[in-house]
Design a protein around this motif. Sequence first.
Motif, short mmCIF file in Angstrom:
data_model
loop_
_atom_site.label_atom_id
_atom_site.label_comp_id
_atom_site.label_asym_id
_atom_site.label_seq_id
_atom_site.Cartn_x
_atom_site.Cartn_y
_atom_site.Cartn_z
N THR A 142 -85.31 16.53 98.24
CA THR A 142 -85.51 17.18 96.95
C THR A 142 -86.29 16.24 96.03
OG1 THR A 142 -83.42 18.35 97.18
CG2 THR A 142 -84.36 18.22 94.96
N PRO A 143 -87.45 16.68 95.58
CA PRO A 143 -88.23 15.78 94.71
C PRO A 143 -87.51 15.55 93.39
CG PRO A 143 -89.18 17.98 94.74
CD PRO A 143 -88.09 17.97 95.78
N THR A 144 -87.64 14.37 92.90
CA THR A 144 -87.03 14.04 91.61
C THR A 144 -88.07 14.20 90.50
OG1 THR A 144 -87.60 11.70 91.88
CG2 THR A 144 -85.42 12.40 92.63
N LYS A 145 -87.59 14.51 89.33
CA LYS A 145 -88.49 14.69 88.20
C LYS A 145 -88.90 13.32 87.67
CE LYS A 145 -88.75 16.72 83.59
NZ LYS A 145 -88.01 17.47 82.54
N THR A 146 -90.20 13.14 87.54
CA THR A 146 -90.71 11.89 87.02
C THR A 146 -90.79 11.95 85.50
OG1 THR A 146 -92.05 11.55 89.00
CG2 THR A 146 -92.65 10.28 87.04
N ARG A 147 -90.17 11.01 84.86
CA ARG A 147 -90.19 10.97 83.41
C ARG A 147 -90.97 9.75 82.93
NH1 ARG A 147 -83.96 12.41 81.63
NH2 ARG A 147 -84.03 14.64 82.10
N THR A 148 -91.70 9.95 81.90
CA THR A 148 -92.38 8.82 81.30
C THR A 148 -91.36 7.95 80.58
OG1 THR A 148 -92.82 10.11 79.32
CG2 THR A 148 -94.52 10.12 81.02
N LYS A 149 -91.77 6.73 80.35
CA LYS A 149 -90.89 5.81 79.65
C LYS A 149 -90.59 6.34 78.25
CE LYS A 149 -90.58 0.99 78.18
NZ LYS A 149 -91.30 -0.30 78.10
N LYS A 150 -89.33 6.34 77.87
CA LYS A 150 -88.94 6.85 76.56
C LYS A 150 -89.51 5.94 75.47
CE LYS A 150 -84.49 7.06 77.17
NZ LYS A 150 -83.06 7.33 76.87
N PRO A 151 -89.96 6.53 74.38
CA PRO A 151 -90.45 5.70 73.27
C PRO A 151 -89.34 4.83 72.72
CG PRO A 151 -91.04 8.01 72.98
CD PRO A 151 -90.06 7.96 74.11
N GLU A 152 -89.74 3.70 72.20
CA GLU A 152 -88.75 2.80 71.61
C GLU A 152 -88.14 3.43 70.36
OE1 GLU A 152 -90.24 -0.41 68.97
OE2 GLU A 152 -92.18 0.08 69.84
N VAL A 153 -86.91 3.12 70.12
CA VAL A 153 -86.25 3.51 68.88
C VAL A 153 -86.30 2.31 67.95
CG1 VAL A 153 -84.13 4.32 67.82
CG2 VAL A 153 -84.71 5.04 70.14
N PRO A 154 -86.94 2.43 66.79
CA PRO A 154 -87.00 1.29 65.88
C PRO A 154 -85.61 0.79 65.52
CG PRO A 154 -88.39 3.09 65.12
CD PRO A 154 -87.56 3.62 66.24
N ALA A 155 -85.53 -0.48 65.23
CA ALA A 155 -84.25 -1.06 64.83
C ALA A 155 -83.68 -0.28 63.64
CB ALA A 155 -84.42 -2.53 64.46
N GLU A 156 -82.41 0.03 63.72
CA GLU A 156 -81.77 0.79 62.66
C GLU A 156 -81.70 -0.05 61.39
OE1 GLU A 156 -77.47 2.93 61.71
OE2 GLU A 156 -77.90 2.11 63.69
N PRO A 157 -82.20 0.47 60.27
CA PRO A 157 -82.13 -0.33 59.04
C PRO A 157 -80.70 -0.39 58.52
CG PRO A 157 -82.94 1.87 58.57
CD PRO A 157 -82.82 1.78 60.06
N ASP A 158 -80.47 -1.34 57.66
CA ASP A 158 -79.19 -1.42 56.96
C ASP A 158 -79.26 -0.38 55.84
OD1 ASP A 158 -77.13 -1.95 55.21
OD2 ASP A 158 -77.26 -4.12 55.43
N PHE A 159 -78.61 0.77 56.06
CA PHE A 159 -78.77 1.87 55.12
C PHE A 159 -78.17 1.56 53.75
CE2 PHE A 159 -79.24 4.10 59.22
CZ PHE A 159 -80.49 4.67 58.99
N ARG A 160 -77.19 0.70 53.68
CA ARG A 160 -76.66 0.31 52.38
C ARG A 160 -77.69 -0.48 51.60
NH1 ARG A 160 -70.29 -1.44 53.24
NH2 ARG A 160 -69.54 0.63 53.86
N THR A 161 -78.39 -1.37 52.28
CA THR A 161 -79.44 -2.13 51.62
C THR A 161 -80.57 -1.22 51.19
OG1 THR A 161 -78.92 -4.13 52.89
CG2 THR A 161 -81.11 -3.99 51.91
N VAL A 162 -80.97 -0.28 52.06
CA VAL A 162 -82.04 0.66 51.71
C VAL A 162 -81.64 1.48 50.49
CG1 VAL A 162 -83.32 2.70 52.48
CG2 VAL A 162 -82.99 0.77 54.04
N ASP A 163 -80.40 1.92 50.46
CA ASP A 163 -79.96 2.73 49.31
C ASP A 163 -79.96 1.90 48.03
OD1 ASP A 163 -78.88 5.30 48.31
OD2 ASP A 163 -77.14 4.09 47.84
N LYS A 164 -79.58 0.65 48.12
CA LYS A 164 -79.61 -0.23 46.95
C LYS A 164 -81.04 -0.40 46.45
CE LYS A 164 -78.22 -4.86 45.41
NZ LYS A 164 -77.59 -6.15 45.83
N LEU A 165 -81.97 -0.60 47.38
CA LEU A 165 -83.37 -0.73 47.01
C LEU A 165 -83.91 0.58 46.43
CD1 LEU A 165 -84.64 -2.75 50.10
CD2 LEU A 165 -84.37 -3.61 47.77
N ARG A 166 -83.47 1.69 47.01
CA ARG A 166 -83.90 3.01 46.50
C ARG A 166 -83.46 3.20 45.05
NH1 ARG A 166 -81.37 5.84 49.94
NH2 ARG A 166 -83.12 6.22 51.36
N ARG A 167 -82.21 2.88 44.77
CA ARG A 167 -81.70 3.06 43.42
C ARG A 167 -82.43 2.15 42.43
NH1 ARG A 167 -76.59 5.63 43.24
NH2 ARG A 167 -75.81 6.15 45.33
#
Length: 205
Positions: free
Chosen positions: A4-29
Amino acid sequence: MGITPTKTRTKKPEVPAEPDFRTVDKLRRAWIAQLPTSLDTDTWIPDTLPENQIFLAHVAGYARQFMEWTHFRPDLWQAPSWYPERLARMTTWLATQTKTDLPQRREDALQILLTAWPKHLAHLRDAQLIYDSIPSLYTPEDLAEFGPLDVPLPYLPHWRVPDDASDDRREAARVGEEFTLYAGLTTWLNTQIGLPLLDLTPNPF
């Protein structure tokens, strides 16, 4: 016995490093606190305002988008490798600028912003071009399908038109991207050289 042939998948795109959402919210405010109380970057801009107020409101609104995309630190933000758009190139360039470069960079950015504005406003008022003037938010299909479920997906802007689009549509997309990015860049540079966030007056030195 068959294989049974297997499905070939391309390499998944990288997920950027998760930001510190508390810091982002502080900067947003802190960023929002620099806006005049009469401006709300979360609401639609009525076309009945005086034109100078329409300009200021658009700059503020687009600058807010720019800052959200770059987590309110465009000088430190790194775009994922699957995102080759102008925003990524701009922030890469910005990271190479020295403190002494910033006043001149602000003047250059402001001139581009002021030049783009009349054309961008005309495109926004044209029912055939308005949707080419504003960005679509993009993330790779593989990342959307197989990405993590516990963090927000990194949707980033692009201004694209079909290959067979008219020259007018291509120009609307180009100018829309330029105005949006330079609204963000100009206002950020203002804050770095001691000017008010929405100071849009040329300031030769």
